[in-house]
Enzyme design. Structure first.
Site, PDB file in Angstrom:
ATOM      1  N   ARG A  40      61.540  62.943  48.497  1.00 28.25           N
ATOM      2  CA  ARG A  40      61.082  61.754  47.758  1.00 28.25           C
ATOM      3  C   ARG A  40      61.178  60.493  48.606  1.00 28.25           C
ATOM      4  O   ARG A  40      60.367  59.575  48.440  1.00 28.25           O
ATOM      5  CB  ARG A  40      61.891  61.592  46.474  1.00 28.25           C
ATOM      6  CG  ARG A  40      61.478  62.622  45.464  1.00 28.25           C
ATOM      7  CD  ARG A  40      62.106  62.395  44.123  1.00 28.25           C
ATOM      8  NE  ARG A  40      61.426  63.219  43.148  1.00 28.25           N
ATOM      9  CZ  ARG A  40      61.966  63.672  42.028  1.00 28.25           C
ATOM     10  NH1 ARG A  40      63.221  63.373  41.755  1.00 28.25           N
ATOM     11  NH2 ARG A  40      61.279  64.402  41.198  1.00 28.25           N
ATOM     12  N   GLY A 375      56.033  69.500  38.457  1.00 28.90           N
ATOM     13  CA  GLY A 375      57.107  70.268  37.836  1.00 28.90           C
ATOM     14  C   GLY A 375      57.372  71.607  38.497  1.00 28.90           C
ATOM     15  O   GLY A 375      57.414  71.712  39.719  1.00 28.90           O
ATOM     16  N   GLY A 398      56.891  65.176  33.925  1.00 32.45           N
ATOM     17  CA  GLY A 398      56.416  64.643  32.647  1.00 32.45           C
ATOM     18  C   GLY A 398      55.236  63.704  32.824  1.00 32.45           C
ATOM     19  O   GLY A 398      54.293  63.714  32.023  1.00 32.45           O
TER      20      GLY A 398
END
Ligand code: AMP
Length: 418
Positions: A40, A375, A398
C-alpha cells in the site's frame, strides 16, 4: 463523472493535504512494530513522485487499524514514515498528531518538495463521524486536497470527505491521486464501455453481499459465471440439494429473480456443474470470534449438481473449471470478484487457481482486459502467482463492491469535476 487529477494541479509551493491508504499489516517483533507488507505504501509512490516533482508541500494523512478514537501505540503510523522515507530516498517528517500546533509548526517549516506524515487520523473518534469541527482542524493547513485512498473512499469521514468540502468551499482544488484515477478508470470507464464479449465471474461467500452487483451487471454482461459458496443458494433456487454447503435460505427468491432476469435479457448465466465436497467435523479449537473451528475431512470430487446430506461443497470441480475457462477464453473484457471456493485451504483452491489461469491466459494471448475487483479475489490472484498477468487489480474491498454497485462514493463525489 470525470474528476480533476493530481497531474492537473498547480501545486508548486502549495500545502497539499494528501489522503492515502497506509493501512498496512504490522507485526510486533522484539517489542517493535514491523511492516509485513508495504504494497500500500508503494502504491502511492507515483502520486508522491508527481507532487515532489511539482514542488508541492506534501502533507500525508491516513488511518491504520481501528483504534476507536484512542491513541493506540500498536497502530501508530511512525513505522510507515521510516519505510516511506527509504522508498522515496528522502526525509519524511513524522508528526505525532494529525491536528494542532505540532502539525502547524511542522508545516510552517516545509520547503517545496518536502514530505510530512501525520499520525493516525483515527486516534480521534471525530474522524469516522465526519465531525465538521474536527474536519476544520484537519483542513487548517490544507490549500489543495488530493485523495489517493480508494479503499476508504466509500466512507464519508473527515479526512476522506469533510476536508475536501472545506478546501473546495475556500476555492481550493480537490484532485484524485494517480492510484485513485486508475481505480475510477478500470472499475468505471472501462466497464461502462466494456468491449464484448464481457464475461463476469462472481464468487465468494454470500449472494446477499453481491446481489446488487449481479443485478447491475445483468444489464451489461454477455456471460456471468457464478462460483463460491454463493452458487449453492442459486442451486437451491433451481431445486437441487445443497447438503451442508453454506446457503442463504432467505435469499432463494433473490437468486430466482436473478436467474429470471438473466433469461429475459439473454445473458448466459452459468453455475458450477460439479464440485469438491468434504465432511465437516467440529473440533475443540475456537476461532477469533469464539466459534468452534470446523475441520474439513475427506475432500472428494462430486460429479453432479446435487450435494449429499452429510457434506458441504467447498470448491468448484474440474469440469466446471473447464467450462468456465472456455467461456473466459472468448472474452474481451473480464471482471472478477470473489473466489471460487475456500481457497485459503489448498485442497479447495484449485477452482480459483484454474479460473485465475484462464483469466491470465486470455489477457496475455488475446489482449483481453481483465479487471480484478478487490478483496479476496486479489488475495487469490496473488497466491496463484499470476498477479502480473492480469490488467488491473483493485486496491479496494468494500469500496470496489460499492462502486461496482453503481453507488456514488463520498470520497470521489467530493473531488473537483472537470
Ligand atoms: P467474499 O468476501 O464474499 O468474497 O467471500 C470470500 C470468502 O468466501 C473466502 O474466505 C472464501 O474462503 C469463502 N468461500 C468461497 N467459497 C466457499 C465455499 N464453497 N464454502 C465456504 N466458504 C467459501
Amino acid at each position: 463523472m470525470a474528476k480533476l487529477t493530481v497531474k492537473d494541479l498547480k501545486a508548486h509551493g502549495k500545502q497539499v493535504f494528501v489522503r492515502v491508504d497506509y493501512n498496512v499489516p504490522l507485526e510486533e517483533q522484539n517489542g517493535v512494530m514491523v511492516i509485513t507488507d508495504d504494497t500500500r505504501i508503494r502504491a502511492t509512490l507515483p502520486t508522491l513522485e508527481c507532487l515532489i516533482k511539482e514542488g508541492a508541500k506534501i502533507i500525508l494523512t491516513a488511518h491504520l487499524g481501528r483504534p476507536k478514537g484512542k491513541r493506540e501505540a500498536t497502530m501508530s503510523l511512525a513505522p510507515v514514515a521510516v519505510r516511506l522515507s527509504e522508498l522515496i530516498g528522502k526525509k519524511v517528517v513524522f508528526v505525532n498528531d494529525c491536528i494542532g500546533e505540532e502539525v502547524e509548526k511542522a508545516v510552517a517549516a516545509m520547503s517545496p518538495g518536502d514530505v510530512v506524515l501525520l499520525e493516525n487520523v483515527r486516534y480521534y473518534a471525530e474522524e469516522e463521524k465526519n465531525d465538521p469541527v474536527f474536519a476544520e482542524k484537519l483542513a487548517k493547513i490544507a490549500e489543495l486536497y488530493v485523495n489517493d485512498a480508494f479503499g476508504a473512499a466509500h466512507r464519508a469521514h473527515a479526512s476522506t470527505e469533510g476536508v475536501a468540502r472545506i478546501v473546495a468551499a475556500r476555492g481550493g482544488q480537490c484532485a484524485a491521486g494517480l492510484l485513485m484515477e486508475r481505480e475510477l478508470k478500470f472499475l468505471g470507464d472501462e466497464l461502462d464501455k466494456a468491449e464484448r464479449p464481457f464475461v463476469v465471474i462472481l464468487g465468494g461467500a454470500k449472494v446477499s453481499d453481491k446481489i446488487t452487483v449481479i443485478d447491475r451487471l445483468l444489464d451489461k454482461a454477455d456471460t456471468i459465471l457464478i462460483g463460491g459458496a454463493m452458487a449453492y443458494t442459486f442451486r437451491l433456487a433451481q431445486g437441487y440439494k445443497t447438503g451442508k454447503s453454506l446457503v442463504e435460505t432467505d435469499k432463494v427468491d433473490v437468486a430466482k429473480g436473478a436467474l429470471d432476469k438473466a433469461k429475459a435479457k439473454g445473458v448466459k448465466f452459468l453455475l458450477p456443474i460439479d464440485d469438491i465436497v468434504a465432511t465437516p467435523v467440529k473440533t475443540d479449537k475456537l476461532d477469533k470470534k469464539g466459534k468452534p473451528v470446523i475441520e474439513w475431512q475427506n475432500p472428494t470430487e462430486n460429479p453432479q449438481m446435487d450435494c449429499a446430506d452429510d457434506v458441504a461443497g467447498l470448491d468448484v470441480g474440474p469440469k466446471t473449471v473447464e467450462l468456465f475457462s472456455s467461456e473466459i477464453a472468448k472474452a474481451k473484457t473480464i471482471l472478477w470478484n470473489g473466489p471460487m471456493g475456500l481457497f485459503e485451504d489448498k485442497r479447495f483452491a484449485q477452482g480459483t487457481f484454474g479460473v485465475a489461469k484462464a483469466v491470465a491466459e486470455v489477457t496475455q494471448k488475446n489482449g483481453a482486459k481483465s479487471i480484478i475487483g478487490g478483496g479476496d479475489s486479489v488475495k487469490a490472484i496473488n497466491k496463484s502467482g499470476l498477479a502480473s498477468q492480469v490488467t488491473f487489480m483493485s486496491t479496494g474491498g468494500g469500496a470496489s463492491l460499492e462502486f461496482l454497485e453503481g453507488k456514488v462514493l463520498p470520497g470521489v463525489a467530493a473531488l473537483t469535476d472537470i
